[in-house]
Design a protein around this motif. Structure first.
Motif, PDB file in Angstrom:
ATOM      1  N   GLU A   1       0.840  -1.191   0.000  1.00 55.42           N
ATOM      2  CA  GLU A   1       0.000   0.000   0.000  1.00 55.42           C
ATOM      3  C   GLU A   1       0.880   1.248   0.000  1.00 55.42           C
ATOM      4  N   PRO A   2       0.545   2.220  -0.834  1.00 57.02           N
ATOM      5  CA  PRO A   2       1.352   3.450  -0.834  1.00 57.02           C
ATOM      6  C   PRO A   2       1.392   4.071   0.557  1.00 57.02           C
ATOM      7  N   VAL A   3       2.538   4.608   0.908  1.00 61.44           N
ATOM      8  CA  VAL A   3       2.679   5.228   2.219  1.00 61.44           C
ATOM      9  C   VAL A   3       1.856   6.502   2.314  1.00 61.44           C
ATOM     10  N   GLU A   4       1.763   7.249   1.198  1.00 60.58           N
ATOM     11  CA  GLU A   4       1.053   8.519   1.225  1.00 60.58           C
ATOM     12  C   GLU A   4      -0.408   8.297   1.627  1.00 60.58           C
ATOM     13  N   GLY A   5      -0.861   9.090   2.581  1.00 54.73           N
ATOM     14  CA  GLY A   5      -2.229   8.980   3.042  1.00 54.73           C
ATOM     15  C   GLY A   5      -2.413   8.040   4.210  1.00 54.73           C
ATOM     16  N   ARG A   6      -1.421   7.222   4.491  1.00 59.73           N
ATOM     17  CA  ARG A   6      -1.541   6.315   5.623  1.00 59.73           C
ATOM     18  C   ARG A   6      -1.387   7.103   6.921  1.00 59.73           C
ATOM     19  N   SER A   7      -2.150   6.708   7.919  1.00 61.15           N
ATOM     20  CA  SER A   7      -2.117   7.393   9.205  1.00 61.15           C
ATOM     21  C   SER A   7      -2.017   6.354  10.312  1.00 61.15           C
ATOM     22  N   VAL A   8      -1.178   6.643  11.319  1.00 65.72           N
ATOM     23  CA  VAL A   8      -1.003   5.721  12.432  1.00 65.72           C
ATOM     24  C   VAL A   8      -1.136   6.479  13.751  1.00 65.72           C
ATOM     25  N   ALA A   9      -1.609   5.774  14.762  1.00 69.64           N
ATOM     26  CA  ALA A   9      -1.724   6.323  16.107  1.00 69.64           C
ATOM     27  C   ALA A   9      -0.720   5.614  17.005  1.00 69.64           C
ATOM     28  N   VAL A  10       0.016   6.389  17.788  1.00 71.34           N
ATOM     29  CA  VAL A  10       1.091   5.861  18.624  1.00 71.34           C
ATOM     30  C   VAL A  10       0.840   6.266  20.071  1.00 71.34           C
ATOM     31  N   ARG A  11       1.149   5.360  20.986  1.00 69.34           N
ATOM     32  CA  ARG A  11       1.009   5.615  22.425  1.00 69.34           C
ATOM     33  C   ARG A  11       2.256   5.076  23.118  1.00 69.34           C
ATOM     34  N   VAL A  12       2.912   5.922  23.916  1.00 69.16           N
ATOM     35  CA  VAL A  12       4.179   5.551  24.539  1.00 69.16           C
ATOM     36  C   VAL A  12       4.158   5.921  26.018  1.00 69.16           C
ATOM     37  N   PRO A  13       4.594   4.998  26.902  1.00 63.67           N
ATOM     38  CA  PRO A  13       4.556   5.295  28.337  1.00 63.67           C
ATOM     39  C   PRO A  13       5.748   6.117  28.810  1.00 63.67           C
ATOM     40  N   ALA A  14       5.554   6.771  29.944  1.00 65.22           N
ATOM     41  CA  ALA A  14       6.674   7.389  30.659  1.00 65.22           C
ATOM     42  C   ALA A  14       7.566   6.293  31.222  1.00 65.22           C
ATOM     43  N   THR A  15       8.761   6.661  31.598  1.00 66.97           N
ATOM     44  CA  THR A  15       9.684   5.697  32.194  1.00 66.97           C
ATOM     45  C   THR A  15      10.448   6.350  33.337  1.00 66.97           C
ATOM     46  N   SER A  16      10.944   5.511  34.211  1.00 68.82           N
ATOM     47  CA  SER A  16      11.875   5.957  35.244  1.00 68.82           C
ATOM     48  C   SER A  16      13.111   5.086  35.129  1.00 68.82           C
ATOM     49  N   ALA A  17      14.254   5.704  34.921  1.00 68.49           N
ATOM     50  CA  ALA A  17      15.496   4.957  34.745  1.00 68.49           C
ATOM     51  C   ALA A  17      16.328   4.981  36.018  1.00 68.49           C
ATOM     52  N   ASN A  18      17.282   4.083  36.078  1.00 69.46           N
ATOM     53  CA  ASN A  18      18.245   3.918  37.177  1.00 69.46           C
ATOM     54  C   ASN A  18      17.631   3.177  38.361  1.00 69.46           C
ATOM     55  N   LEU A  19      16.497   3.656  38.866  1.00 66.38           N
ATOM     56  CA  LEU A  19      15.803   3.012  39.997  1.00 66.38           C
ATOM     57  C   LEU A  19      16.706   2.897  41.220  1.00 66.38           C
ATOM     58  N   GLY A  20      17.582   3.865  41.371  1.00 67.46           N
ATOM     59  CA  GLY A  20      18.536   3.839  42.480  1.00 67.46           C
ATOM     60  C   GLY A  20      19.875   3.310  42.019  1.00 67.46           C
ATOM     61  N   PRO A  21      20.178   2.034  42.279  1.00 68.78           N
ATOM     62  CA  PRO A  21      21.518   1.512  41.976  1.00 68.78           C
ATOM     63  C   PRO A  21      21.733   1.107  40.526  1.00 68.78           C
ATOM     64  N   GLY A  22      20.677   0.953  39.732  1.00 67.48           N
ATOM     65  CA  GLY A  22      20.838   0.409  38.381  1.00 67.48           C
ATOM     66  C   GLY A  22      21.167   1.454  37.351  1.00 67.48           C
ATOM     67  N   PHE A  23      22.224   2.219  37.576  1.00 69.36           N
ATOM     68  CA  PHE A  23      22.590   3.359  36.734  1.00 69.36           C
ATOM     69  C   PHE A  23      22.802   2.934  35.283  1.00 69.36           C
ATOM     70  N   ASP A  24      22.073   3.588  34.360  1.00 68.30           N
ATOM     71  CA  ASP A  24      22.154   3.347  32.918  1.00 68.30           C
ATOM     72  C   ASP A  24      21.822   1.909  32.529  1.00 68.30           C
TER      73      ASP A  24
END
Length: 331
Positions: A22-45
């Motif tokens: 299907e041609p890309v032109e005219g196609r529409s998508v809906a996206v949903r993305v959650p927040a995150t919390s990184a490290n959680l204390g000791p788990g750096f990166d």
């Protein structure tokens, strides 16, 4: 002797016809993305947790090279309305990775994740763009989970925020010679996240600049043990969360730049709550061992806080980012 019957007409077997994408032109998508919390204390990166606060957007491919951007909600007054918008950059990066020309775009975003508060807003924007491109290119190009994580990490710089935003749950992220990798784990149902969000912000770049290049060996060993314990606490034994969230690698070094955050973390931990700096800060994440404990934590924070904090009682998101076809089309 009988003669064989004359053969009938042979029907031509039609050649298989390949499905035309299907041609890309005219196609529409809906996206949903959650927040995150990184490290959680000791788990750096390394460790990250997906939380039930979501940015949502609709992206439509246009037949020409127009770029239309509408943004409402958190950070709407600060984000650019041109090709430098992080979602647009992520879409362009994903298209370029597979050698496809990016079409014109109509982007309509509703931001809920607070900006500059340590809840993964930039990682969510990157993931949103990568997933939008994946949806727009459906039927033309395929992307594996490894592809998505690699593309998002290339833009974000490290995988600890983008991994949970993509896949949900608790994620362990690491880097190999072949690129970033992750493992998703389910969090024990007894774990109840609570995030205290202040009015002030903190730059991730500034927070990282406060980190020393080298740390004492005993501090490194301390964090290795606590990180291992934290995985067990989050998946099996929530009663161990207070001990498991101790850290010597990054929070103390950043405390001077975020005195209000440091004060709140210390006050909560003194009362037995597993409180840590969320990501690079300045928000504070509490990993409570039950919904009722969150109410007690709010009381402690109210009494100890010297600035206003918004208390968000959240759940762990288990799905991660999603993309689906949208009924919105080009005009």
């Amino acid at each position: 002797m009988t003669s064989s019957p004359a053969p009938g007409p042979v029907e031509a077997v039609p050649e298989p016809v390949e499905a035309v994408p299907e041609p890309v032109e005219g196609r529409s998508v809906a996206v949903r993305v959650p927040a995150t919390s990184a490290n959680l204390g000791p788990g750096f990166d390394t460790l990250g947790l997906a939380l039930s606060v979501y940015d949502e957007l609709t992206v439509t491919a246009l037949a020409d090279d127009r770029l239309e951007i509408e943004v409402c909600g958190a950070g709407a007054d600060e984000v650019p309305r041109d090709a430098s918008h992080l979602v647009v950059r992520a879409i362009a990066h994903t298209y370029a990775s597979v050698g496809e020309p990016m079409p014109g775009l109509r982007l309509r975003a509703r931001n809920v994740i607070p900006h500059g508060r340590g809840m993964g807003s930039s990682g969510a924007a990157v993931v949103a763009g990568v997933l939008a491109a994946k949806g727009l290119l459906e039927g033309r190009r395929q992307f594996s989970d490894d592809d998505l994580l690699r593309l998002a990490t290339e833009l974000e710089g490290h995988p600890d925020n983008v991994a949970p935003a993509l896949f949900g749950g608790l994620t362990i992220a690491w880097t190999t010679e072949h690129g970033p990798a992750h493992k998703k784990l389910l969090v024990n149902r007894g774990v109840s996240p609570l995030v205290f969000v202040p009015e002030f912000t903190m730059s991730t770049q500034v927070a990282r600049s406060l980190q020393p290049q080298h740390v004492p060996r005993e501090d490194a060993v301390f964090n290795v043990s606590r990180s291992a314990l934290l995985v067990a606490a989050l998946t099996q034994s929530p009663e161990l969360l207070l001990a498991a969230t101790e850290d010597r690698l990054h929070q103390d070094y950043r405390a001077e730049a975020m005195p209000h955050t440091s004060t709140l973390v210390r006050a909560l931990r003194a009362k037995g709550f597993a409180a840590v700096v969320s990501g690079a800060g300045p928000s504070v994440l509490v990993l409570a061992d039950g919904p009722g404990a969150r109410l007690d934590a709010v009381e402690v924070a109210t009494a100890a806080a010297d600035v206003p904090w918004e208390a968000l009682m959240l759940a762990v998101d288990v799905k991660g980012g999603t993309v689906r076809e949208s009924t919105e089309g080009s005009t």
